[in-house]
Structures are given as structure tokens and as C-alpha cells.
Motif scaffolding. Structure first.
Motif, PDB file in Angstrom:
ATOM      1  N   ASN A  95     -10.582  -7.119  -6.243  1.00  0.00           N
ATOM      2  CA  ASN A  95      -9.802  -7.526  -5.266  1.00  0.00           C
ATOM      3  C   ASN A  95      -9.009  -6.595  -4.282  1.00  0.00           C
ATOM      4  N   ILE A  96      -9.554  -5.393  -4.403  1.00  0.00           N
ATOM      5  CA  ILE A  96      -9.281  -4.374  -3.340  1.00  0.00           C
ATOM      6  C   ILE A  96     -10.346  -3.803  -2.648  1.00  0.00           C
ATOM      7  N   SER A  97     -10.230  -3.239  -1.504  1.00  0.00           N
ATOM      8  CA  SER A  97     -11.129  -2.768  -0.444  1.00  0.00           C
ATOM      9  C   SER A  97     -11.432  -1.606  -0.459  1.00  0.00           C
ATOM     10  N   TYR A  98     -10.557  -0.755  -0.920  1.00  0.00           N
ATOM     11  CA  TYR A  98     -10.731   0.701  -1.125  1.00  0.00           C
ATOM     12  C   TYR A  98     -10.122   1.337  -2.238  1.00  0.00           C
ATOM     13  N   VAL A  99     -10.386   2.563  -2.623  1.00  0.00           N
ATOM     14  CA  VAL A  99      -9.627   3.343  -3.474  1.00  0.00           C
ATOM     15  C   VAL A  99      -8.621   4.018  -2.360  1.00  0.00           C
ATOM     16  N   TYR A 100      -7.339   4.120  -2.733  1.00  0.00           N
ATOM     17  CA  TYR A 100      -6.322   4.873  -2.086  1.00  0.00           C
ATOM     18  C   TYR A 100      -5.941   5.969  -2.674  1.00  0.00           C
ATOM     19  N   ASP A 101      -5.376   7.195  -2.068  1.00  0.00           N
ATOM     20  CA  ASP A 101      -4.686   8.418  -2.633  1.00  0.00           C
ATOM     21  C   ASP A 101      -3.788   8.291  -3.688  1.00  0.00           C
ATOM     22  N   LYS A 102      -2.847   7.040  -3.409  1.00  0.00           N
ATOM     23  CA  LYS A 102      -1.969   6.905  -4.214  1.00  0.00           C
ATOM     24  C   LYS A 102      -1.583   5.032  -3.866  1.00  0.00           C
ATOM     25  N   ASP A 103      -0.861   4.698  -4.891  1.00  0.00           N
ATOM     26  CA  ASP A 103      -0.633   3.303  -4.876  1.00  0.00           C
ATOM     27  C   ASP A 103      -0.125   2.591  -3.618  1.00  0.00           C
ATOM     28  N   PRO A 104      -0.790   1.755  -2.791  1.00  0.00           N
ATOM     29  CA  PRO A 104      -0.357   1.462  -1.665  1.00  0.00           C
ATOM     30  C   PRO A 104       0.718   0.459  -1.584  1.00  0.00           C
ATOM     31  N   LYS A 119      -6.529   5.255   2.462  1.00  0.00           N
ATOM     32  CA  LYS A 119      -7.763   4.862   2.014  1.00  0.00           C
ATOM     33  C   LYS A 119      -8.818   5.773   1.991  1.00  0.00           C
ATOM     34  N   LEU A 120      -9.842   5.915   1.098  1.00  0.00           N
ATOM     35  CA  LEU A 120     -10.597   6.911   0.779  1.00  0.00           C
ATOM     36  C   LEU A 120     -11.869   6.381   0.971  1.00  0.00           C
ATOM     37  N   ARG A 121     -12.860   6.938   1.745  1.00  0.00           N
ATOM     38  CA  ARG A 121     -14.134   6.236   1.797  1.00  0.00           C
ATOM     39  C   ARG A 121     -15.016   7.002   0.879  1.00  0.00           C
ATOM     40  N   TYR A 122     -14.851   8.253   0.649  1.00  0.00           N
ATOM     41  CA  TYR A 122     -15.838   8.960  -0.320  1.00  0.00           C
ATOM     42  C   TYR A 122     -14.678   9.882  -1.317  1.00  0.00           C
ATOM     43  N   ILE A 123     -14.954   9.958  -2.467  1.00  0.00           N
ATOM     44  CA  ILE A 123     -14.201  10.834  -3.249  1.00  0.00           C
ATOM     45  C   ILE A 123     -15.219  11.127  -4.430  1.00  0.00           C
ATOM     46  N   ASP A 124     -15.290  12.091  -5.134  1.00  0.00           N
ATOM     47  CA  ASP A 124     -15.726  12.708  -6.294  1.00  0.00           C
ATOM     48  C   ASP A 124     -15.106  12.190  -7.468  1.00  0.00           C
ATOM     49  N   TRP A 125     -16.155  12.316  -8.676  1.00  0.00           N
ATOM     50  CA  TRP A 125     -15.490  11.667  -9.954  1.00  0.00           C
ATOM     51  C   TRP A 125     -14.360  12.547 -10.482  1.00  0.00           C
ATOM     52  N   GLN A 126     -14.329  14.038 -10.333  1.00  0.00           N
ATOM     53  CA  GLN A 126     -13.299  14.772 -10.815  1.00  0.00           C
ATOM     54  C   GLN A 126     -12.118  14.421 -10.251  1.00  0.00           C
ATOM     55  N   THR A 127     -12.007  14.423  -8.939  1.00  0.00           N
ATOM     56  CA  THR A 127     -10.820  13.984  -8.020  1.00  0.00           C
ATOM     57  C   THR A 127     -10.062  12.731  -8.450  1.00  0.00           C
ATOM     58  N   LEU A 128     -11.136  11.626  -8.553  1.00  0.00           N
ATOM     59  CA  LEU A 128     -10.712  10.378  -9.018  1.00  0.00           C
ATOM     60  C   LEU A 128     -10.080  10.532 -10.344  1.00  0.00           C
ATOM     61  N   GLY A 187     -28.007  -1.677   0.178  1.00  0.00           N
ATOM     62  CA  GLY A 187     -28.066  -0.255   0.299  1.00  0.00           C
ATOM     63  C   GLY A 187     -27.673   0.106   1.861  1.00  0.00           C
ATOM     64  N   LYS A 188     -26.953  -0.801   2.512  1.00  0.00           N
ATOM     65  CA  LYS A 188     -26.218  -0.268   3.999  1.00  0.00           C
ATOM     66  C   LYS A 188     -24.871   0.122   4.117  1.00  0.00           C
ATOM     67  N   PRO A 189     -24.263   0.790   4.921  1.00  0.00           N
ATOM     68  CA  PRO A 189     -22.916   1.234   5.004  1.00  0.00           C
ATOM     69  C   PRO A 189     -22.016  -0.049   4.883  1.00  0.00           C
ATOM     70  N   PHE A 190     -21.050  -0.031   4.138  1.00  0.00           N
ATOM     71  CA  PHE A 190     -20.218  -0.956   3.820  1.00  0.00           C
ATOM     72  C   PHE A 190     -18.673  -0.513   3.816  1.00  0.00           C
ATOM     73  N   ASN A 191     -17.774  -1.575   4.043  1.00  0.00           N
ATOM     74  CA  ASN A 191     -16.242  -1.191   3.889  1.00  0.00           C
ATOM     75  C   ASN A 191     -16.064  -1.273   2.410  1.00  0.00           C
ATOM     76  N   GLY A 192     -15.796   0.134   1.915  1.00  0.00           N
ATOM     77  CA  GLY A 192     -15.124   0.310   0.566  1.00  0.00           C
ATOM     78  C   GLY A 192     -15.310   2.010   0.260  1.00  0.00           C
ATOM     79  N   THR A 193     -14.991   2.239  -0.886  1.00  0.00           N
ATOM     80  CA  THR A 193     -15.177   3.588  -1.560  1.00  0.00           C
ATOM     81  C   THR A 193     -16.183   3.824  -2.409  1.00  0.00           C
TER      82      THR A 193
END
Length: 229
Positions: A145-154, A162-171, A220-226
Motif C-alpha cells: 500500500n505504498i507507492s515508493y520507498v522513501y529515504d525516511k519515514d514519511p 521518494k526514491l525511484r532507484y536505490i541499491d541493495w546495500q543502501t536500502l 516491463g515498462k516504466p512505472f511509478n515506484g521504486t
């Protein structure tokens, strides 16, 4: 066996939110999957426990002194119950058994396989990662029920980005952490994140109630999310 196997980790909040079943949405979700099947896709739907799971766990904590393993089992049984409901939603096109061991590959001509929780210490996110590995899929989609991963609790920090791309280690280091807790609410389970990083997988995290975005992701198309990879 169809070549285009799509792994979807479907949060319990999508199946039965706190407000109760959203029948119109579930009908549309089913119709989307059926349309994709006609195009040649095959689906493994890993069903979570969501708010229902946490309600049971919270109540149990208040009544008895329970170990994490006990709470995990409560959660697992909740996912199985939710998964049975989804299996009956897709009755004619679904494999007749609920999959609980993600390391065991089943042979079936049915285009939909429904999976649930496995054992203590394993969230359905982690089960989805292991199923992707078992079936040779290099990516999966996490529908919650969330659209994106955020850099902190919104919910706490209005300035959260909101983060469109993030690497595993940072996550893992900065957002979800490294330990698993029964009923923990996070964009993606910490141990599942560790496994996905190890297996070199890509995970799309998006709002599963927005079926237009879900379709884009599946296609496989671009979508709104992370995207995490």
C-alpha cells in the motif's frame, strides 16, 4: 511451463485492508492477471498477512508471553488463510495446492501458482525472493500500500524524499536494517533484501492498488515506484 514467469509478492493489505475486503478492486486485480495470462504470462503470487496478521500477533502479545517463533507461526497461518482465499479467486486457472516451501519447484500446466508463508524467520518477501531463485526469475514485484520507498519515514518526516532507484546495500544500511522481526512493517524485509542482493535480483516496489502501474511493471515498462537492484 510458460516462459514468462512473473513473481508478485502481494501484501495482505492489498487482499484485505484494515477497512475490509474491496470487492471491486479484487475483481479488477483478477481480471488483470487473467488478461496477462492470455498474453502468455505465468504468475506466482506470494500472499502476505498484512494488518490481519499484525492484529493476531498484537493480541497474542497482550495475552501471553510468546517467543518470536510463536509470533511467526501466527503470521504464517494468516498468510495461508489469505492465500487460500486468493486460490479460490483464481480457482480454474490456479494450481490446486498452496505452496509453502519456496525451494521446491512444482510441475503444473496451471498459469497461476499461489504461495504463502513457510517457516519462522522467513517473511513472504523472503519467500518471494527464494521462489524467484527456484523458478529462475531475476526480478520480482512487491505490491503493497505504498507507492515508493522513501529515504525516511514519511509519516514522521514531512520532508522525506521518494526514491525511484536505490541499491541493495543502501536500502539495507539506511532504511530497512539488517534484522527480522515478526510483523515488522518495512518496504522490504531486511533478510529478503540480503538474499536478493546475493542473488543479483531486481525488485520493483509499488502501490498494488494502482493496477495501471502494476500492469506497466508486469509488462516491463516504466512505472511509478521504486526499483532496487
Amino acid at each position: 511451463m510458460r516462459k514468462n514467469t512473473k513473481i508478485l509478492s502481494v501484501g495482505g493489505s492489498i487482499i484485505i485492508p484494515k477497512t475490509g475486503f474491496n470487492i471491486p478492486f479484487l475483481k479488477k486485480f483478477k481480471a488483470l492477471i487473467l488478461r496477462q495470462i492470455k498474453k502468455g504470462d505465468r504468475f506466482i503470487l506470494v500472499i502476505g498477512g498484512g494488518a490481519t496478521c499484525r492484529k493476531y500477533q498484537d493480541a497474542a502479545r497482550q495475552i501471553s508471553s510468546l517467543k518470536d517463533e510463536d509470533l511467526d507461526w501466527i503470521g504464517i497461518h494468516t498468510t495461508i488463510y489469505n492465500a487460500q482465499f486468493v486460490r479460490y479467486m483464481f480457482k480454474d486457472v490456479a494450481y490446486k495446492h498452496i505452496i509453502t516451501n519456496p525451494n521446491k519447484k512444482v510441475q503444473t500446466t496451471k498459469p497461476v501458482i499461489i504461495a504463502a508463508g513457510w517457516k519462522p524467520g522467513f517473511s513472504t518477501d523472503r519467500d518471494a525472493v527464494l521462489l524467484a531463485k527456484t523458478y529462475g526469475a531475476k526480478e520480482l514485484y512487491n505490491l503493497s500500500n505504498i507507492s515508493y520507498v522513501y529515504d525516511k519515514d514519511p509519516n514522521i518526516y514531512p520532508e522525506a524524499k521518494k526514491l525511484r532507484y536505490i541499491d541493495w546495500q543502501t536500502l539495507r544500511d539506511e532504511i530497512v536494517g539488517h534484522t527480522w522481526e515478526p510483523g515488522k512493517s518495512a518496504p522490504f524485509d531486511p533478510i529478503a533484501s540480503k538474499d536478493a542482493q546475493k542473488f543479483g535480483m531486481k525488485v520493483g516496489i509499488l502501490d498494488g492498488t494502482k493496477l495501471g502501474e502494476v500492469k506497466k511493471a508486469i509488462d516491463g515498462k516504466p512505472f511509478n515506484g521504486t526499483i532496487v537492484e
